[in-house]
Design a protein around this motif. Structure first.
Motif, PDB file in Angstrom:
ATOM      1  N   ILE A  16       0.860  -1.180   0.000  1.00 41.80           N
ATOM      2  CA  ILE A  16       0.000   0.000   0.000  1.00 41.80           C
ATOM      3  C   ILE A  16       0.899   1.234   0.000  1.00 41.80           C
ATOM      4  O   ILE A  16       1.763   1.370   0.872  1.00 41.80           O
TER       5      ILE A  16
ATOM      6  N   ASN B 252      -0.080   4.581   0.231  1.00 41.94           N
ATOM      7  CA  ASN B 252      -0.549   5.661   1.092  1.00 41.94           C
ATOM      8  C   ASN B 252      -0.231   5.341   2.554  1.00 41.94           C
ATOM      9  O   ASN B 252      -0.699   4.339   3.096  1.00 41.94           O
TER      10      ASN B 252
ATOM     11  N   ASP C 227      -6.374   1.560  -2.994  1.00 40.77           N
ATOM     12  CA  ASP C 227      -4.937   1.821  -3.046  1.00 40.77           C
ATOM     13  C   ASP C 227      -4.180   0.514  -2.843  1.00 40.77           C
ATOM     14  O   ASP C 227      -4.420  -0.206  -1.876  1.00 40.77           O
TER      15      ASP C 227
END
Length: 87
Positions: free
Chosen positions: A8, A10, A56
């Protein structure tokens, strides 16, 4: 047993996913967790992770059968034989 691994980008989302998984299982690497939960419970976990992910990155959930777990090898610190988390 299930292995959950994620990538991921983010930071905020990644942190939320890590905190969620820390409540469900054992962290074995920075973005890899072992969950000792039922097949029914993993469906709920996957649903929750999908919501947290917010489109995401990617999350992999691998089922590990008991026979395969017994055949697996670890170099270094091993996963404890028993660890319990609530489903």
């Amino acid at each position: 047993m299930y292995i959950v691994a994620y990538d991921i980008s983010n930071d905020k989302i990644r942190t939320k996913i890590a905190k969620y998984l820390e409540k469900k299982g054992l962290r074995i690497q920075k973005s890899v967790f072992v969950l000792e939960i039922s097949a029914k419970a993993v469906k709920f976990v996957m649903k929750d992770l999908n919501k947290l992910r917010k489109d995401d990155g990617i999350i992999h959930v691998f089922a590990v059968c008991k026979t395969c777990r017994n055949k697996s090898k670890v170099i270094g610190k091993d996963i404890p034989d028993t660890f319990f988390f609530l489903d």
